[in-house]
Scaffold this active site. Structure first.
Site, mmCIF file in Angstrom:
data_model
loop_
_atom_site.group_PDB
_atom_site.id
_atom_site.type_symbol
_atom_site.label_atom_id
_atom_site.label_comp_id
_atom_site.label_asym_id
_atom_site.label_seq_id
_atom_site.Cartn_x
_atom_site.Cartn_y
_atom_site.Cartn_z
ATOM 1 N N ASP A 2 -18.418 -11.267 -32.222
ATOM 2 C CA ASP A 2 -19.774 -11.566 -32.663
ATOM 3 C C ASP A 2 -20.756 -10.439 -32.322
ATOM 4 O OD1 ASP A 2 -21.950 -13.164 -33.578
ATOM 5 O OD2 ASP A 2 -22.293 -13.887 -31.540
ATOM 6 N N GLU A 16 -12.430 -14.621 -24.409
ATOM 7 C CA GLU A 16 -12.096 -15.697 -25.330
ATOM 8 C C GLU A 16 -10.914 -15.376 -26.238
ATOM 9 O OE1 GLU A 16 -15.464 -17.157 -27.488
ATOM 10 O OE2 GLU A 16 -16.527 -17.760 -25.691
ATOM 11 N N TYR A 60 -20.730 -23.905 -24.946
ATOM 12 C CA TYR A 60 -21.984 -23.991 -25.705
ATOM 13 C C TYR A 60 -22.284 -25.434 -26.086
ATOM 14 C CZ TYR A 60 -22.192 -18.952 -25.736
ATOM 15 O OH TYR A 60 -22.309 -17.647 -25.332
ATOM 16 N N GLU A 91 -20.622 -17.739 -19.738
ATOM 17 C CA GLU A 91 -21.563 -17.737 -20.871
ATOM 18 C C GLU A 91 -22.096 -19.142 -21.061
ATOM 19 O OE1 GLU A 91 -20.271 -16.216 -24.719
ATOM 20 O OE2 GLU A 91 -19.238 -14.527 -23.774
HETATM 21 C C1 BDP Z 1 -19.175 -16.616 -27.386
HETATM 22 C C2 BDP Z 1 -18.736 -15.172 -27.468
HETATM 23 C C3 BDP Z 1 -19.908 -14.219 -27.675
HETATM 24 C C4 BDP Z 1 -20.794 -14.754 -28.778
HETATM 25 C C5 BDP Z 1 -21.293 -16.120 -28.390
HETATM 26 C C6 BDP Z 1 -22.221 -16.709 -29.460
HETATM 27 O O1 BDP Z 1 -18.027 -14.794 -26.299
HETATM 28 O O2 BDP Z 1 -19.442 -12.927 -27.978
HETATM 29 O O3 BDP Z 1 -21.850 -13.894 -29.092
HETATM 30 O O4 BDP Z 1 -20.190 -16.974 -28.280
HETATM 31 O O5 BDP Z 1 -21.704 -17.303 -30.403
HETATM 32 O O6 BDP Z 1 -18.137 -17.473 -27.677
HETATM 33 O O7 BDP Z 1 -23.426 -16.550 -29.359
#
Ligand code: BDP
Length: 642
Positions: free
Chosen positions: A205, A442, A495, A531
């Site tokens: 991404d 990932e 997320y 993250e």
């Molecule tokens: C995570 C990835 C990261 C992405 C992020 C996203 O590690 O590189 O930019 O999601 O979707 O899974 O913002």
């Protein structure tokens, strides 16, 4: 398949050199009484090979004569990605070979003195590079994020002397075996695509910026020269121990002398010989920012090889250890409160830029961040040097991002990945700021080959450097992750209320608690939330919060923080926000001119989330560091400190 054949054609050079790590050391080029550095970055000329097979440059041997004689050239700054420099979408989205050239003058005394070794070094170029000097090929290199160099003394002395025409061809094509991987797909439906139409597919991404991303240098060493230095440090009570290993090339009887000096210039220890251990009494340890009132203490280690070469290496004395619930720096629990970054900015893309680097460190210190992860590839070594000097702790990541295709778990990929770790460890091993290696981000770690792959990768990395823990970043479910048994620290990305249950921030508490308990229950290893975050378009507001507003980003963060505050009493050892700043991605229906999960905009202005994190990080520092609040208040206005 056709796609793979096409990719190979684009790459031209066979990937045979992939499996050979750079043989020589990768000491950062510095000046010394025996070494000179000449920066030849600046304005270069540039030509993209737009021929259908991208092979015209090689067929017509563009390196043989000045590039401007081969066809139209344009100005191109170095370092910079080339993508955003022009008004031409074809250059922004170009796939294949581009050509760079610069004429430089080499000081006559470098050429005349046969005892001088002249080296051409590229800080990094993405992804595959071939280098010529005065039309003679001097090296080629695979990999977009580490330096490479060539001894060009012979070529310069044989060709036209002081004049030096440097030609660099760079190819950004990613294949199943590159890091990161990608595929080239030819579109064959003639009703929808013109003949020869192809695209580069990737599974990561961020925009696949390309070009010469870091400075290009000429530097000298004596013929007999210090090729590599390895230091490892530890301490016991007030005695610091620095073990060193120096390798010298070009001389069979090098008489190495090592001297360690304190910041005031006082010599604190010295030794003769290429290996040994220096003892430092009343040692000043290297401490992270906000963990100690005198963080980032660096000694300076001067290495002399007989009468000829001198190299000075900054040395921070510290230890790193992991228990089942803690991350220890100098035997004290360290909690990562930091950020994930990208090398990314307007216009320059991934090009190294001092104003940006210094601004980013100022912002990290302003918000009380004590750490960052080099997501998703190694950053410029200058950035690690800054971190050493400011006490910012680093998780150093290799470009193993987007490994989702089962074919990228094969032997060729693994061999390249192992080689990459060798180069990375060789470059970064001496930085006290680097406390952990991350071998991937990932990956499809639930696919059967992942078990073997990560076992090999992690154990190989440990064999290269036993002084640091090794991890990879997972987004898999705890029950299906096949690599987790091998890592030292579990790093999890999630997320909640974004990619899962969008809009439902009320679920974060429950889901995050479950995540932590599951992982800890299964592995009994400390966990970093490596993250978490949400997109926020700066200036978009809504209350109650809605996705993409600043309020929503804040609410997501707050909900995560509530759980972190419980679990950091147990086994959670860190939290790294995704992301420090907005960054460019490829165009897609889920990205509005890039990823907006930054707490700063791409121009480094704060969104609401930045202030929230700032209050939090300083509060945590006050609780966990050895600093007292009064000191912080002197440095930062009281109103910002809780
Ligand atoms: C995570 C990835 C990261 C992405 C992020 C996203 O590690 O590189 O930019 O999601 O979707 O899974 O913002």
């Amino acid at each position: 398949s056709g796609a793979e054949r096409a990719a190979e054609r684009l790459l031209l050079a066979a990937l045979c050199s992939v499996c050979q790590a750079l043989q020589d050391g990768m000491l950062f080029p510095t000046e010394s009484p025996s070494r000179e550095v000449k920066d030849v970055s600046g304005l270069w000329i540039f030509r993209a090979d737009e021929s259908p097979e991208r092979s015209r440059g090689f067929e017509q041997q563009w390196y043989k004569s000045p590039l401007a004689e081969t066809g139209p050239v344009i100005d191109m700054p170095v370092p910079s990605s080339y993508n955003d420099i022009t008004q031409d979408a074809q250059i922004r989205d170009f796939i294949g070979w581009v050509w760079y050239e610069k004429d430089v003058w080499v000081p006559a005394r470098w050429i005349q003195d046969r005892g001088t070794r002249i080296v051409l070094r590229v800080g990094s170029a993405h992804y595959y590079s071939v280098l010529w000097v005065n039309g003679v090929k001097v090296t080629e290199h695979v990999g977009g994020h580490l330096p490479f160099e060539a001894d060009i003394s012979g070529v310069l002395r044989q060709t036209s002397g002081n004049q030096c025409r440097i030609t660099i061809a760079v190819n950004n094509t990613l294949t199943l075996e590159t890091l990161p991987p990608g595929t080239i797909q030819y579109m064959t439906d003639r009703s929808r695509y013109p003949a020869g139409y192809f695209v580069q597919n990737t599974n990561f991404d961020f925009f696949n910026y390309a070009g010469i991303h870091r400075p290009v240098l000429l530097y000298t060493t004596p013929k007999a020269h210090i090729d590599d230095i390895t230091v490892e440090t530890t301490f016991s009570d007030n005695i610091g121990l620095v073990s060193f290993n120096v390798s010298v090339l070009g001389s069979s009887k090098a008489a190495v002398k090592v001297t360690l000096s304190a910041q005031d210039g006082r010599c604190v220890a010295s030794a003769d010989g290429s290996r040994g251990v220096l003892k430092v009494t009343d040692v000043n340890l290297w401490w992270p920012y906000l963990m100690h009132e005198n963080p980032a203490y660096l000694y300076s280690m001067e290495v002399k090889d007989g009468q000829t070469d001198v190299y000075t290496l900054p040395v921070g004395i510290r230890t790193v250890k992991v228990t089942s619930t803690q991350f220890l720096i100098n035997n004290k629990p360290f909690y990562f409160h930091g950020v994930n970054k990208h090398e990314d900015a307007d216009i320059r893309g991934k090009g190294f830029d001092w104003p940006l680097v210094v601004k980013d460190f100022n912002l990290m210190k302003w918000m009380g961040a004590n750490s960052f992860r080099t997501s998703h590839y190694p950053y410029a070594e200058e950035i690690l040097q800054m971190a050493d000097r400011h006490g910012i702790v680093i998780i150093d990541e290799c470009p193993g991002v987007g490994i989702k295709d089962i074919r990228s778990f094969g032997n060729v990929s693994l061999a390249h990945h192992l080689t990459f770790m060798e180069e990375l460890v060789r470059r970064d091993k001496n930085h006290p700021s680097v406390v952990m290696w991350s071998v991937a981000n990932e990956p499809a770690s639930e696919m059967p080959p992942a078990g073997f792959y990560f076992k090999e990768l992690v154990s190989h990395t440990r064999s290269l450097d036993s002084s640091r823990p090794v991890t990879y970043i997972t987004a898999s479910n705890y029950a299906r992750d096949l690599g987790a048994p091998y890592v030292d620290v579990i790093c999890v990305n999630s997320y909640f209320s974004w990619y899962q249950d969008p809009g439902h921030t009320e679920l974060i508490g429950l889901q995050l608690n479950t995540q932590f308990d599951n992982w800890y229950g299964k592995y009994q290893k400390p966990i970093i939330q490596s993250e978490y975050g949400a997109d926020a378009v700066p200036g978009l507001h809504s209350d109650p919060p809605m996705m993409f507003t600043e309020e929503y980003q804040k609410t997501v963060l707050q909900n995560y923080h509530n759980v972190f505050d419980q679990k950091r009493k147990e086994f959670v050892i860190g939290e790294l926000i995704w992301n420090f700043a907005d960054f460019m991605t490829s165009q897609s229906i889920i990205r509005v001119v890039g990823n907006k999960k930054g707490i700063f905009t791409r121009q480094r202005q704060p969104k609401a989330g930045a202030f929230l994190l700032r209050e939090r990080y300083w509060r945590i520092a006050n609780e966990t560091g050895v600093l007292n609040t009064i000191k912080l208040e002197q440095e930062y206005p009281l109103r910002f400190i809780l």
